[in-house]
Design a protein around this motif. Sequence first.
Motif, PDB file in Angstrom:
ATOM      1  N   TRP A  57       8.150  -4.972   3.300  1.00 29.05           N
ATOM      2  CA  TRP A  57       7.532  -5.889   2.333  1.00 29.05           C
ATOM      3  C   TRP A  57       6.221  -5.321   1.813  1.00 29.05           C
ATOM      4  O   TRP A  57       5.864  -5.539   0.657  1.00 29.05           O
ATOM      5  N   ASP A  58       5.523  -4.547   2.673  1.00 26.85           N
ATOM      6  CA  ASP A  58       4.319  -3.864   2.185  1.00 26.85           C
ATOM      7  C   ASP A  58       4.679  -2.871   1.089  1.00 26.85           C
ATOM      8  O   ASP A  58       3.972  -2.759   0.081  1.00 26.85           O
ATOM      9  N   SER A  59       5.788  -2.147   1.291  1.00 25.08           N
ATOM     10  CA  SER A  59       6.163  -1.151   0.280  1.00 25.08           C
ATOM     11  C   SER A  59       6.602  -1.845  -1.007  1.00 25.08           C
ATOM     12  O   SER A  59       6.326  -1.350  -2.100  1.00 25.08           O
ATOM     13  N   LEU A  60       7.256  -2.995  -0.861  1.00 22.73           N
ATOM     14  CA  LEU A  60       7.630  -3.745  -2.070  1.00 22.73           C
ATOM     15  C   LEU A  60       6.368  -4.193  -2.810  1.00 22.73           C
ATOM     16  O   LEU A  60       6.281  -4.126  -4.035  1.00 22.73           O
ATOM     17  N   LYS A  61       5.372  -4.615  -2.021  1.00 22.75           N
ATOM     18  CA  LYS A  61       4.111  -5.048  -2.624  1.00 22.75           C
ATOM     19  C   LYS A  61       3.460  -3.877  -3.375  1.00 22.75           C
ATOM     20  O   LYS A  61       2.987  -4.049  -4.506  1.00 22.75           O
ATOM     21  N   VAL A  62       3.482  -2.696  -2.757  1.00 21.91           N
ATOM     22  CA  VAL A  62       2.908  -1.517  -3.413  1.00 21.91           C
ATOM     23  C   VAL A  62       3.632  -1.262  -4.742  1.00 21.91           C
ATOM     24  O   VAL A  62       2.992  -1.027  -5.770  1.00 21.91           O
ATOM     25  N   SER A  63       4.966  -1.373  -4.733  1.00 25.22           N
ATOM     26  CA  SER A  63       5.731  -1.139  -5.967  1.00 25.22           C
ATOM     27  C   SER A  63       5.370  -2.157  -7.038  1.00 25.22           C
ATOM     28  O   SER A  63       5.239  -1.810  -8.217  1.00 25.22           O
ATOM     29  N   VAL A  64       5.234  -3.425  -6.629  1.00 20.85           N
ATOM     30  CA  VAL A  64       4.925  -4.468  -7.603  1.00 20.85           C
ATOM     31  C   VAL A  64       3.519  -4.258  -8.175  1.00 20.85           C
ATOM     32  O   VAL A  64       3.310  -4.345  -9.388  1.00 20.85           O
ATOM     33  N   ILE A  65       2.562  -3.929  -7.298  1.00 25.12           N
ATOM     34  CA  ILE A  65       1.198  -3.670  -7.787  1.00 25.12           C
ATOM     35  C   ILE A  65       1.193  -2.459  -8.712  1.00 25.12           C
ATOM     36  O   ILE A  65       0.569  -2.464  -9.775  1.00 25.12           O
ATOM     37  N   TYR A  66       1.944  -1.438  -8.320  1.00 27.77           N
ATOM     38  CA  TYR A  66       2.053  -0.259  -9.186  1.00 27.77           C
ATOM     39  C   TYR A  66       2.578  -0.656 -10.563  1.00 27.77           C
ATOM     40  O   TYR A  66       2.073  -0.219 -11.593  1.00 27.77           O
ATOM     41  N   ALA A 235      -0.999   3.869   1.206  1.00 25.96           N
ATOM     42  CA  ALA A 235      -1.520   3.130   0.052  1.00 25.96           C
ATOM     43  C   ALA A 235      -0.620   3.270  -1.167  1.00 25.96           C
ATOM     44  O   ALA A 235      -0.669   2.447  -2.065  1.00 25.96           O
ATOM     45  N   ALA A 236       0.202   4.329  -1.202  1.00 29.16           N
ATOM     46  CA  ALA A 236       1.082   4.512  -2.354  1.00 29.16           C
ATOM     47  C   ALA A 236       2.539   4.595  -1.886  1.00 29.16           C
ATOM     48  O   ALA A 236       3.375   5.213  -2.523  1.00 29.16           O
ATOM     49  N   ASN A 237       2.824   3.958  -0.763  1.00 22.75           N
ATOM     50  CA  ASN A 237       4.176   4.002  -0.206  1.00 22.75           C
ATOM     51  C   ASN A 237       5.067   3.000  -0.939  1.00 22.75           C
ATOM     52  O   ASN A 237       5.204   1.859  -0.536  1.00 22.75           O
ATOM     53  N   THR A 238       5.688   3.453  -2.023  1.00 19.97           N
ATOM     54  CA  THR A 238       6.495   2.531  -2.833  1.00 19.97           C
ATOM     55  C   THR A 238       7.843   2.285  -2.158  1.00 19.97           C
ATOM     56  O   THR A 238       8.201   2.962  -1.195  1.00 19.97           O
ATOM     57  N   LEU A 239       8.578   1.324  -2.695  1.00 18.93           N
ATOM     58  CA  LEU A 239       9.853   0.941  -2.096  1.00 18.93           C
ATOM     59  C   LEU A 239      10.823   2.123  -1.993  1.00 18.93           C
ATOM     60  O   LEU A 239      11.416   2.358  -0.934  1.00 18.93           O
ATOM     61  N   VAL A 240      10.950   2.887  -3.076  1.00 17.89           N
ATOM     62  CA  VAL A 240      11.882   4.018  -3.050  1.00 17.89           C
ATOM     63  C   VAL A 240      11.395   5.079  -2.071  1.00 17.89           C
ATOM     64  O   VAL A 240      12.180   5.687  -1.344  1.00 17.89           O
ATOM     65  N   MET A 241      10.079   5.295  -2.036  1.00 20.39           N
ATOM     66  CA  MET A 241       9.517   6.237  -1.071  1.00 20.39           C
ATOM     67  C   MET A 241       9.853   5.781   0.342  1.00 20.39           C
ATOM     68  O   MET A 241      10.191   6.596   1.207  1.00 20.39           O
ATOM     69  N   HIS A 242       9.781   4.485   0.562  1.00 25.97           N
ATOM     70  CA  HIS A 242      10.071   3.946   1.887  1.00 25.97           C
ATOM     71  C   HIS A 242      11.540   4.150   2.249  1.00 25.97           C
ATOM     72  O   HIS A 242      11.859   4.509   3.381  1.00 25.97           O
TER      73      HIS A 242
END
Lengths: 283, 273
Positions: A57-66, A235-242
Amino acid sequence: MFVWIILIPILIQYTLTSVVPMLISFFLTFTDWNLVGTWNNVGLDNWKRLFSDRAVWDSLKVSVIYALYSVIPTVVIGLLLALAVNTRKKGTAFFKSAWFFPVITSVVVVASIWKWMFTAEADGIINQVLGLFGIEPQFFFGTRLALITVALLGIYQSVGTAMVYYYAGLKGIDTNLHEAAKVDGCTGAQVFFHITLPLLRPTMAYVLITLTSGALKVFDSVYTLYNQTGGPQNAANTLVMHVYRTGFFNMQMGYASTIAYLLFAIIMIISVIQYRITNRDVE
Amino acid sequence: MKKRILNFFFYVICILLCVIFLFPFVVMLFGSLDGETKYAVTLTSWFPTQFSLKQYQSVLSVGGRMSRWVLNSVIISVIPTITGVFLDALLGYIFAKKRFPGRQLIFWYFMAAIMVPYQATIVSNYLLYSWLGWINTYWAFLIPGMWTVLYMFMMRQNIAAIPDALLEAARIDGAGEWRTFLQIVLPVSKPGLSTVAIFSFMNNWNNFMGPLIFTTSEKMYNLVVGLSSLNQQSASFNMQMTAGVITFIPMFLVYMAFQKYFVDGITVGSVKG
């Protein structure tokens, strides 16, 4: 005959390369396959884990903020660029080509130049330029700015696309409307806000949706800027990266497929919205 | 007077934006031509004191790894472009002009793929390709990349606009199915096909995630993945920039030659006025 001679091989090719992977990935969500060795049926464990896993969910949050950081400026700047090009003044054809340049360039090429230009040292090119305006040297790849730097790269690479969409939209607007408004004594700003902008609304919605869908899938730029990681402190761990790291670093292919379904669900919802918007305007 | 001031500001802002957009490319180009090997670049040092082509010579030497990456990139972008142009048009023609049982069903079966993001099936694709023995081969790109649903859709729209009478006339003249397609449909849909060709080439040339995951041996990398690996091995600034220029040049040439089609292609499927 003609039709089936072509369609049968194509159906086989399509089923094998597009449908089978979907089925495999659904099947994988019920396993603990780890790339090598055997796999076990783990039932719904991956799905249960997905819903309670903070990291996902953190990575999803990073993607959404991005997506917010990169899409909103692009939607605005792209429109401004298209308006500039649409003035058809001398030189605008050249400007259009120049602004479109980053779009055709591989993300990896742009990111590898940026890595050298955005270094944290005071004599890095960007920090030197900021210094001219009295701004302290910034640590662009540090925890605080990591995602913003990726978003800047995203903006740089997508304003050209937004500009071209808007430009096509502007060309479709009947110039008689503008003429009529001017005859009626409207100022340039009035024409823009009361005629051009409302008529561009469908284009704007389309640009917004298309860019958001792309932004939620961001991977290449993060991978290149942060050397295969999700950046400092993720800090930049996006969903796809995850998904990538869970699958190919931690070797949890089953769980990675489960997380990928989250991405699939989100993109599907966006596609449905996109389809609705596109078709409403065709009517 | 006011108009001239506004005009002045218009150009100042536009030119400033051009400088911002193009400066990274200038840095890259000069970095690749620099005679001196650098590991950092500053506002005063990005311009070379002496020019040299030695980076290109060393990087592109025969048998070197980068010449192989160039070859790989060419193979996995040119072949899918050729098969794509042909098949997208052929399938577009079939769905636009042919009547056969199951037409709608098969069409939507294909269209469903548009909804699935490439990144969502990357893990299962890896598994499938390793079963098929496609990892570290060109097949992992040539077979799935044979044609593209989106461009098939676009060609269908284009070809639907060809009048039936034209096709009927050809048939009366005794042209078979293939001749009708090759001699009438293909030439008439040239503009659409150019757009498909350019975008297929660009997408395959710049493809990163696919080659990153489906190739594990350095020999099979494409240029983009190769560049990213140089990046991570902390190769010198000049070497990375040289690799960057080599990766960029084919796209640059295609863009310069076919600018018009880029605009058409990007707005495919977008709001139609």
